[in-house]
Design a protein around this motif. Structure first.
Motif, PDB file in Angstrom:
ATOM      1  N   ALA A  53      43.946 -16.776  40.406  1.00 11.74           N
ATOM      2  CA  ALA A  53      45.156 -16.299  39.728  1.00 11.74           C
ATOM      3  C   ALA A  53      44.937 -16.120  38.230  1.00 11.74           C
ATOM      4  O   ALA A  53      45.599 -15.278  37.602  1.00 11.74           O
ATOM      5  CB  ALA A  53      46.307 -17.275  39.981  1.00 11.74           C
ATOM      6  N   VAL A  54      44.010 -16.910  37.618  1.00 14.07           N
ATOM      7  CA  VAL A  54      43.796 -16.826  36.166  1.00 14.07           C
ATOM      8  C   VAL A  54      43.245 -15.454  35.767  1.00 14.07           C
ATOM      9  O   VAL A  54      43.852 -14.748  34.931  1.00 14.07           O
ATOM     10  CB  VAL A  54      42.865 -17.967  35.704  1.00 14.07           C
ATOM     11  N   PRO A  55      42.084 -15.012  36.292  1.00 11.72           N
ATOM     12  CA  PRO A  55      41.614 -13.675  35.898  1.00 11.72           C
ATOM     13  C   PRO A  55      42.561 -12.571  36.348  1.00 11.72           C
ATOM     14  O   PRO A  55      42.679 -11.532  35.683  1.00 11.72           O
ATOM     15  CB  PRO A  55      40.253 -13.567  36.588  1.00 11.72           C
ATOM     16  N   THR A  56      43.239 -12.780  37.489  1.00 14.37           N
ATOM     17  CA  THR A  56      44.179 -11.758  37.954  1.00 14.37           C
ATOM     18  C   THR A  56      45.323 -11.585  36.960  1.00 14.37           C
ATOM     19  O   THR A  56      45.744 -10.456  36.643  1.00 14.37           O
ATOM     20  CB  THR A  56      44.731 -12.148  39.345  1.00 14.37           C
ATOM     21  N   GLY A 111      36.516 -17.470  32.044  1.00 14.03           N
ATOM     22  CA  GLY A 111      35.483 -18.337  32.596  1.00 14.03           C
ATOM     23  C   GLY A 111      35.784 -19.800  32.407  1.00 14.03           C
ATOM     24  O   GLY A 111      35.647 -20.614  33.345  1.00 14.03           O
ATOM     25  N   VAL A 112      36.192 -20.171  31.176  1.00 12.98           N
ATOM     26  CA  VAL A 112      36.501 -21.580  30.894  1.00 12.98           C
ATOM     27  C   VAL A 112      37.683 -22.051  31.748  1.00 12.98           C
ATOM     28  O   VAL A 112      37.678 -23.166  32.304  1.00 12.98           O
ATOM     29  CB  VAL A 112      36.793 -21.766  29.396  1.00 12.98           C
ATOM     30  N   SER A 113      38.700 -21.229  31.868  1.00 10.80           N
ATOM     31  CA  SER A 113      39.881 -21.611  32.673  1.00 10.80           C
ATOM     32  C   SER A 113      39.504 -21.820  34.143  1.00 10.80           C
ATOM     33  O   SER A 113      39.921 -22.802  34.778  1.00 10.80           O
ATOM     34  CB  SER A 113      40.963 -20.536  32.546  1.00 10.80           C
ATOM     35  N   CYS A 114      38.705 -20.902  34.687  1.00 15.23           N
ATOM     36  CA  CYS A 114      38.321 -21.018  36.103  1.00 15.23           C
ATOM     37  C   CYS A 114      37.454 -22.241  36.345  1.00 15.23           C
ATOM     38  O   CYS A 114      37.643 -22.981  37.327  1.00 15.23           O
ATOM     39  CB  CYS A 114      37.591 -19.754  36.554  1.00 15.23           C
ATOM     40  N   VAL A 115      36.497 -22.491  35.458  1.00 16.68           N
ATOM     41  CA  VAL A 115      35.626 -23.668  35.620  1.00 16.68           C
ATOM     42  C   VAL A 115      36.442 -24.952  35.490  1.00 16.68           C
ATOM     43  O   VAL A 115      36.235 -25.917  36.243  1.00 16.68           O
ATOM     44  CB  VAL A 115      34.480 -23.623  34.591  1.00 16.68           C
ATOM     45  N   SER A 116      37.379 -24.984  34.538  1.00 18.42           N
ATOM     46  CA  SER A 116      38.223 -26.179  34.365  1.00 18.42           C
ATOM     47  C   SER A 116      39.051 -26.457  35.626  1.00 18.42           C
ATOM     48  O   SER A 116      39.162 -27.610  36.069  1.00 18.42           O
ATOM     49  CB  SER A 116      39.143 -25.990  33.153  1.00 18.42           C
ATOM     50  N   LEU A 149      36.865 -12.696  28.283  1.00 20.67           N
ATOM     51  CA  LEU A 149      36.009 -13.130  29.383  1.00 20.67           C
ATOM     52  C   LEU A 149      35.685 -14.610  29.287  1.00 20.67           C
ATOM     53  O   LEU A 149      35.617 -15.332  30.297  1.00 20.67           O
ATOM     54  CB  LEU A 149      34.722 -12.303  29.400  1.00 20.67           C
ATOM     55  N   SER A 150      35.478 -15.080  28.048  1.00 23.44           N
ATOM     56  CA  SER A 150      35.196 -16.508  27.858  1.00 23.44           C
ATOM     57  C   SER A 150      36.393 -17.358  28.270  1.00 23.44           C
ATOM     58  O   SER A 150      36.247 -18.407  28.915  1.00 23.44           O
ATOM     59  CB  SER A 150      34.826 -16.776  26.387  1.00 23.44           C
ATOM     60  N   ILE A 151      37.593 -16.921  27.886  1.00 19.81           N
ATOM     61  CA  ILE A 151      38.795 -17.665  28.275  1.00 19.81           C
ATOM     62  C   ILE A 151      38.944 -17.711  29.797  1.00 19.81           C
ATOM     63  O   ILE A 151      39.275 -18.754  30.386  1.00 19.81           O
ATOM     64  CB  ILE A 151      40.041 -17.019  27.620  1.00 19.81           C
ATOM     65  N   MET A 179      48.641  -4.277  21.408  1.00 16.46           N
ATOM     66  CA  MET A 179      48.353  -5.508  22.147  1.00 16.46           C
ATOM     67  C   MET A 179      47.346  -6.316  21.346  1.00 16.46           C
ATOM     68  O   MET A 179      46.498  -5.749  20.647  1.00 16.46           O
ATOM     69  CB  MET A 179      47.795  -5.208  23.537  1.00 16.46           C
ATOM     70  N   PRO A 180      47.380  -7.654  21.412  1.00 18.80           N
ATOM     71  CA  PRO A 180      46.481  -8.485  20.596  1.00 18.80           C
ATOM     72  C   PRO A 180      45.012  -8.199  20.922  1.00 18.80           C
ATOM     73  O   PRO A 180      44.644  -8.035  22.085  1.00 18.80           O
ATOM     74  CB  PRO A 180      46.856  -9.916  20.984  1.00 18.80           C
ATOM     75  N   GLU A 181      44.223  -8.187  19.916  1.00 17.09           N
ATOM     76  CA  GLU A 181      42.765  -8.121  19.981  1.00 17.09           C
ATOM     77  C   GLU A 181      42.227  -6.822  20.567  1.00 17.09           C
ATOM     78  O   GLU A 181      41.044  -6.746  20.895  1.00 17.09           O
ATOM     79  CB  GLU A 181      42.199  -9.301  20.802  1.00 17.09           C
ATOM     80  N   LEU A 182      43.040  -5.791  20.704  1.00 13.33           N
ATOM     81  CA  LEU A 182      42.515  -4.552  21.280  1.00 13.33           C
ATOM     82  C   LEU A 182      41.521  -3.864  20.337  1.00 13.33           C
ATOM     83  O   LEU A 182      40.578  -3.202  20.784  1.00 13.33           O
ATOM     84  CB  LEU A 182      43.667  -3.595  21.601  1.00 13.33           C
ATOM     85  N   GLN A 183      41.743  -4.016  19.050  1.00  9.10           N
ATOM     86  CA  GLN A 183      40.874  -3.353  18.078  1.00  9.10           C
ATOM     87  C   GLN A 183      39.763  -4.270  17.565  1.00  9.10           C
ATOM     88  O   GLN A 183      38.958  -3.830  16.733  1.00  9.10           O
ATOM     89  CB  GLN A 183      41.722  -2.863  16.887  1.00  9.10           C
ATOM     90  N   TRP A 184      39.729  -5.506  18.045  1.00  4.71           N
ATOM     91  CA  TRP A 184      38.730  -6.471  17.565  1.00  4.71           C
ATOM     92  C   TRP A 184      37.440  -6.291  18.349  1.00  4.71           C
ATOM     93  O   TRP A 184      37.445  -6.175  19.566  1.00  4.71           O
ATOM     94  CB  TRP A 184      39.283  -7.894  17.698  1.00  4.71           C
ATOM     95  N   THR A 185      36.299  -6.325  17.637  1.00  7.39           N
ATOM     96  CA  THR A 185      35.005  -6.083  18.285  1.00  7.39           C
ATOM     97  C   THR A 185      34.677  -7.144  19.345  1.00  7.39           C
ATOM     98  O   THR A 185      34.146  -6.830  20.412  1.00  7.39           O
ATOM     99  CB  THR A 185      33.878  -6.052  17.233  1.00  7.39           C
ATOM    100  N   TYR A 186      35.057  -8.373  19.046  1.00  6.59           N
ATOM    101  CA  TYR A 186      34.712  -9.464  19.968  1.00  6.59           C
ATOM    102  C   TYR A 186      35.865  -9.835  20.922  1.00  6.59           C
ATOM    103  O   TYR A 186      35.823 -10.862  21.593  1.00  6.59           O
ATOM    104  CB  TYR A 186      34.307 -10.705  19.176  1.00  6.59           C
ATOM    105  N   GLY A 187      36.875  -9.025  20.949  1.00  6.05           N
ATOM    106  CA  GLY A 187      38.027  -9.335  21.811  1.00  6.05           C
ATOM    107  C   GLY A 187      37.678  -9.384  23.286  1.00  6.05           C
ATOM    108  O   GLY A 187      38.127 -10.269  24.032  1.00  6.05           O
ATOM    109  N   TYR A 188      36.874  -8.431  23.742  1.00  7.32           N
ATOM    110  CA  TYR A 188      36.514  -8.381  25.172  1.00  7.32           C
ATOM    111  C   TYR A 188      35.742  -9.637  25.580  1.00  7.32           C
ATOM    112  O   TYR A 188      36.037 -10.275  26.604  1.00  7.32           O
ATOM    113  CB  TYR A 188      35.685  -7.130  25.427  1.00  7.32           C
ATOM    114  N   GLY A 189      34.780 -10.032  24.743  1.00  2.60           N
ATOM    115  CA  GLY A 189      34.012 -11.235  25.043  1.00  2.60           C
ATOM    116  C   GLY A 189      34.864 -12.481  25.016  1.00  2.60           C
ATOM    117  O   GLY A 189      34.673 -13.405  25.825  1.00  2.60           O
ATOM    118  N   LEU A 190      35.825 -12.508  24.083  1.00  2.00           N
ATOM    119  CA  LEU A 190      36.707 -13.669  24.006  1.00  2.00           C
ATOM    120  C   LEU A 190      37.556 -13.815  25.272  1.00  2.00           C
ATOM    121  O   LEU A 190      37.713 -14.921  25.817  1.00  2.00           O
ATOM    122  CB  LEU A 190      37.609 -13.532  22.772  1.00  2.00           C
TER     123      LEU A 190
END
Length: 361
Positions: free
Chosen positions: A312-315, A345-350, A341-343, A328-339
């Motif tokens: 449900a988290v990635p969905t 991944g961390v949520s699913c592992v937790s 994905l990191s969120i 929308m937040p972080e749409l124009q930020w270079t590292y937004g996509y990686g951030l």
């Protein structure tokens, strides 16, 4: 157009024809249903072969001993011949032909009529649904100078009982009731053997139910419980007739035979108690099996719910950023996509670690 009468099967008799349904039945002599017929004097079998009429005539001409005739599944005509010779009551003859009677003991003047249900264990796979216990019947007519036994079913034959008694003439010398005791003892011994085998089946099912990780099937347990009920119906009603015989039944059973019958009563009581224990054990086993199935289903539901929560988290996050709004937040930020994905991944592992610690996964 005239109607055509229905066809009738005809047989020719000279120039005339008559329906095949009126064809007379050819009587089959009682000898065809006779397994053995013998005369016993002072406990010793007389040599030679006898018909049922000749055996009774021999006994009454001597004024001593008794005749014992054994029959296997006789028809009405054969039993009518036996009844005419030995003076059997018509109600007992009907029971002997049609069978399917409960164990019982009845008295007709100076004759006793005993019905016993026989049982046989059928080898089987305990995980399969199949017949476990087969039943049959033995009917014993006991008079002052004769014993007539009628057996239904292809098992629990009485040849062994007859042979054992013939090797113990002192027992046969006690008279026809001694034969009745030996037959009852033989049937009760077969109950003991069958209950031991059924007990092994119950033990094996208990081991399957309480073995961790094993798959439990409820149907074989229900099948065994049904067979135990059939066994109980065959065994328990015999208690009252055996008790009556062991108490003499209005002086029709000699004292020496009553002593042997009391031993049969004891064995029968033990078997009846064991069958009652089987019924209770299987009832508890059904409850335990249902509880184990419910526990397994609950465990499966927790695993499914855990994976659904993780998915449900990635969905949810992908659903939000898939709405294509301009601001929308972080749409124009270079590292937004990686951030993002990191969120994810961390949520699913937790969540996975949390569920694993709680034994949901």
């Amino acid at each position: 157009m005239p109607s055509i009468p229905p066809l009738v099967s005809l047989r020719k008799v000279g120039r005339h024809s008559e329906p095949a349904s009126t064809r007379p039945r050819i009587p089959i002599p009682a000898a065809r249903a006779t397994v053995d017929c013998a005369v016993y004097i002072d406990g010793v079998r007389l040599p030679g072969k006898y018909t049922h009429a000749a055996a009774l005539a021999e006994v009454r001409s001597r004024g001593a001993g008794f005749a014992w005739i054994g029959l296997h599944e006789p028809d009405e005509g054969q039993m009518a011949s036996i009844a005419a010779t030995f003076g059997l009551h018509e109600l007992t003859v009907e029971d002997a032909v049609h069978a399917h009677e409960r164990p019982k003991l009845e008295r007709y003047d100076d004759m006793l009529f005993l019905v016993l249900r026989t049982v046989k264990y059928v080898p089987h796979d305990i995980h399969a649904i199949s017949e476990i216990v087969e039943t049959g019947e033995i009917m014993v007519f006991v008079g002052k100078d004769f014993v007539v036994t009628v057996r239904h079913g292809d098992f629990t034959g009485l040849a062994g009982v007859r042979h054992e008694l013939e090797n113990r003439p002192e027992r046969l010398a006690l008279g026809p009731t001694a034969v009745m005791h030996s037959i009852a003892d033989h049937v009760v011994d077969s109950y003991v053997a069958v209950t031991k085998l059924v007990e092994h089946d119950i033990d094996a099912m208990e081991e399957d139910v309480f073995t961790p990780g094993s798959t439990v099937a409820i149907e074989p347990i229900y099948q065994l419980k049904r067979e135990v009920v059939e066994l109980r119906r065959s065994v328990n009603p015999l208690a009252a007739p055996l008790l009556s015989l062991s108490q003499g039944y209005d002086g029709m059973v000699p004292k020496e035979v009553r002593r042997y019958l009391r031993d049969v009563v004891d064995h029968h009581t033990l078997v009846a108690e064991q069958i009652a224990d089987f019924d209770d054990a299987l009832t508890s086993l059904v409850g335990a099996a249902l509880a184990k199935v419910a526990l397994q289903q609950n465990t499966d539901m927790r695993k499914i719910s855990s994976w659904v929560a993780i998915a449900a988290v990635p969905t949810m996050i992908a659903g939000i950023y898939g709405m294509n709004f301009e601001h929308m937040p972080e749409l124009q930020w270079t590292y937004g996509y990686g951030l993002i994905l990191s969120i994810i991944g961390v949520s699913c592992v937790s969540l996975f670690v949390t569920f694993r610690r709680n034994h949901w996964l």
